[in-house]
Design a protein around this motif. Structure first.
Motif, PDB file in Angstrom:
ATOM      1  N   PRO A  56       0.782  -1.241   0.000  1.00 41.00           N
ATOM      2  CA  PRO A  56       0.000   0.000   0.000  1.00 41.00           C
ATOM      3  C   PRO A  56       0.809   1.284   0.000  1.00 41.00           C
ATOM      4  O   PRO A  56       0.248   2.350  -0.218  1.00 41.00           O
ATOM      5  N   ASN A  57       2.116   1.190   0.240  1.00 43.74           N
ATOM      6  CA  ASN A  57       2.911   2.409   0.404  1.00 43.74           C
ATOM      7  C   ASN A  57       4.255   2.242  -0.296  1.00 43.74           C
ATOM      8  O   ASN A  57       5.196   1.681   0.266  1.00 43.74           O
ATOM      9  N   GLN A  58       4.340   2.717  -1.536  1.00 47.42           N
ATOM     10  CA  GLN A  58       5.559   2.627  -2.332  1.00 47.42           C
ATOM     11  C   GLN A  58       5.958   4.043  -2.771  1.00 47.42           C
ATOM     12  O   GLN A  58       5.357   4.585  -3.711  1.00 47.42           O
ATOM     13  N   PRO A  59       6.910   4.658  -2.095  1.00 44.56           N
ATOM     14  CA  PRO A  59       7.325   6.001  -2.505  1.00 44.56           C
ATOM     15  C   PRO A  59       7.728   6.058  -3.976  1.00 44.56           C
ATOM     16  O   PRO A  59       8.520   5.241  -4.445  1.00 44.56           O
ATOM     17  N   SER A  72      13.226   8.231 -12.685  1.00 41.74           N
ATOM     18  CA  SER A  72      12.267   7.974 -11.617  1.00 41.74           C
ATOM     19  C   SER A  72      12.233   6.490 -11.282  1.00 41.74           C
ATOM     20  O   SER A  72      12.770   5.646 -12.012  1.00 41.74           O
ATOM     21  N   LEU A  73      11.580   6.172 -10.190  1.00 45.23           N
ATOM     22  CA  LEU A  73      11.424   4.789  -9.734  1.00 45.23           C
ATOM     23  C   LEU A  73      10.412   4.766  -8.596  1.00 45.23           C
ATOM     24  O   LEU A  73      10.048   5.804  -8.053  1.00 45.23           O
ATOM     25  N   TYR A  74       9.945   3.579  -8.239  1.00 41.14           N
ATOM     26  CA  TYR A  74       9.165   3.449  -7.008  1.00 41.14           C
ATOM     27  C   TYR A  74       9.672   2.243  -6.238  1.00 41.14           C
ATOM     28  O   TYR A  74      10.223   1.301  -6.810  1.00 41.14           O
ATOM     29  N   ALA A 100      17.221   0.069   0.271  1.00 40.64           N
ATOM     30  CA  ALA A 100      17.042   0.619  -1.075  1.00 40.64           C
ATOM     31  C   ALA A 100      16.666   2.094  -1.014  1.00 40.64           C
ATOM     32  O   ALA A 100      17.189   2.913  -1.781  1.00 40.64           O
ATOM     33  N   ARG A 101      15.768   2.440  -0.114  1.00 41.44           N
ATOM     34  CA  ARG A 101      15.380   3.847   0.008  1.00 41.44           C
ATOM     35  C   ARG A 101      16.576   4.718   0.369  1.00 41.44           C
ATOM     36  O   ARG A 101      16.726   5.834  -0.152  1.00 41.44           O
ATOM     37  N   ALA A 102      17.442   4.202   1.231  1.00 40.71           N
ATOM     38  CA  ALA A 102      18.636   4.965   1.599  1.00 40.71           C
ATOM     39  C   ALA A 102      19.546   5.169   0.402  1.00 40.71           C
ATOM     40  O   ALA A 102      20.122   6.254   0.211  1.00 40.71           O
ATOM     41  N   VAL A 103      19.681   4.146  -0.444  1.00 37.96           N
ATOM     42  CA  VAL A 103      20.499   4.265  -1.660  1.00 37.96           C
ATOM     43  C   VAL A 103      19.945   5.351  -2.573  1.00 37.96           C
ATOM     44  O   VAL A 103      20.678   6.216  -3.063  1.00 37.96           O
ATOM     45  N   TYR A 104      18.636   5.318  -2.807  1.00 37.00           N
ATOM     46  CA  TYR A 104      18.036   6.283  -3.729  1.00 37.00           C
ATOM     47  C   TYR A 104      18.158   7.713  -3.185  1.00 37.00           C
ATOM     48  O   TYR A 104      18.429   8.651  -3.949  1.00 37.00           O
ATOM     49  N   GLU A 105      17.957   7.861  -1.892  1.00 39.40           N
ATOM     50  CA  GLU A 105      18.093   9.196  -1.301  1.00 39.40           C
ATOM     51  C   GLU A 105      19.534   9.693  -1.403  1.00 39.40           C
ATOM     52  O   GLU A 105      19.771  10.874  -1.712  1.00 39.40           O
ATOM     53  N   PHE A 126      17.499  11.161  -5.248  1.00 36.59           N
ATOM     54  CA  PHE A 126      16.073  11.011  -5.538  1.00 36.59           C
ATOM     55  C   PHE A 126      15.245  11.629  -4.410  1.00 36.59           C
ATOM     56  O   PHE A 126      15.578  11.496  -3.234  1.00 36.59           O
ATOM     57  N   GLN A 127      14.154  12.281  -4.810  1.00 37.37           N
ATOM     58  CA  GLN A 127      13.211  12.841  -3.851  1.00 37.37           C
ATOM     59  C   GLN A 127      11.812  12.292  -4.135  1.00 37.37           C
ATOM     60  O   GLN A 127      11.460  12.037  -5.295  1.00 37.37           O
ATOM     61  N   GLN A 128      11.025  12.142  -3.089  1.00 35.38           N
ATOM     62  CA  GLN A 128       9.688  11.588  -3.265  1.00 35.38           C
ATOM     63  C   GLN A 128       8.779  12.594  -3.952  1.00 35.38           C
ATOM     64  O   GLN A 128       8.697  13.760  -3.559  1.00 35.38           O
ATOM     65  N   VAL A 129       8.083  12.121  -5.000  1.00 32.53           N
ATOM     66  CA  VAL A 129       7.169  12.978  -5.764  1.00 32.53           C
ATOM     67  C   VAL A 129       5.739  12.440  -5.738  1.00 32.53           C
ATOM     68  O   VAL A 129       4.842  13.026  -6.353  1.00 32.53           O
TER      69      VAL A 129
END
Length: 279
Positions: free
Chosen positions: A121-124, A249-251, A259-264, A268-271
């Motif tokens: 339900p929650n994929q940045p 982009s990616l989710y 993975a979120r730490a890598v992207y940040e 990458f920023q959440q859109v």
């Protein structure tokens, strides 16, 4: 009255559809790529595209093919799209898109289409338009056409780990191998190869005039924790911005903290926020 506004779209409304997709360049990327390649006619797409709103003011879209993908779907549009498809057997393997729309559709379709195999339900949804502020791995490169057999086991491992079932199950090996080959030949597949083994890989699974969407990010288990993904993503962002699209982009699943730490770290920023229902 609300449901009457939902209808099947055709090529005559392509201009309105493209304007709507331009307004949601990241959330609508998967649909935008397919429409840019083959228009809206169902017989060319092997999918149907529904619209909500008047012909002069198209408000929302819903793609129904191998996946069900709502785009810019308001609560009224979600209700209308659900009414249109609830009476037919489920043929899609997932519902994916903006979290509010996906979860709204699933709440209305679960009784007729369920059960699901998983609900995420929650994929940045994340994006960047600048090179990563961390060093790019010079060993990450485009996979060559003669390396498809080398990449294929890594692609199968990634898919199985992420989705929970093998893409080769039930006779799917040939079609999945063809998909991997298409990505390689289109210069969308990247890998780091060490001693004849793919230790990191990812693809640009979606490309539009607005963005290149990374999917299939995977590091071999025995190589995790060494920073390969960070340098690999940085290399892909650099090449994609130079060669493919003005943004990347990616989710990602919210619970995938590494993975979120890598992207940040890669800028990458959440859109937005996606959700996925898997069958």
């Amino acid at each position: 009255m609300l449901t009457a506004a939902a209808r099947l779209l055709g090529d005559a409304e392509r201009g309105s559809v493209e304007r709507l997709l331009d307004g949601d360049p990241f959330g609508g990327a998967q649909v935008a790529e397919r429409i840019s390649m083959a228009g809206l006619a169902w017989w060319r797409q092997d999918a149907r595209i529904f619209g909500y709103g008047s012909r002069r003011h198209l408000e929302s879209l819903c793609w129904l093919g191998a996946n069900l993908i709502p785009v810019n779907a308001s609560p009224a549009a979600v209700s209308a799209f659900a009414d249109m498809v609830a009476g037919e057997p489920r043929g899609c393997s997932s519902i994916v898109g903006s979290a509010d729309a996906v979860l709204g559709l699933w709440s209305r379709l679960a009784s007729s289409w369920g059960p699901s195999r998983d609900v995420r339900p929650n994929q940045p949804l994340m994006a960047t338009s600048s090179p990563a502020p961390v060093p790019a791995d010079p060993g990450v490169r485009l996979v060559r056409p003669d390396e498809i057999d080398l990449l294929f086991p890594a692609a199968v491992a990634m898919y199985t780990e992420e989705v929970g079932v093998s893409p080769t199950a039930d006779g799917g090996e040939r079609s999945y191998r063809e998909r991997v080959g298409e990505l390689v030949r289109a210069r969308r597949a990247y890998a780091r190869v060490i001693n004849g083994q793919v230790v990191f890989k990812a693809e640009l699974a979606v490309i539009t005039k607005h963005t290149a969407q990374i999917q299939g990010v995977w590091t071999a288990p025995e190589w995790r924790g060494r920073g390969l993904a960070r340098g690999g993503i940085a290399a892909i962002v650099r090449d994609a911005l130079r060669r493919v699209a003005p943004s990347v982009s990616l989710y990602v699943n919210d619970y995938n903290t590494p993975a979120r730490a890598v992207y940040e770290r890669c800028g990458f920023q959440q859109v937005g926020t996606f959700a996925t229902v898997l069958f």
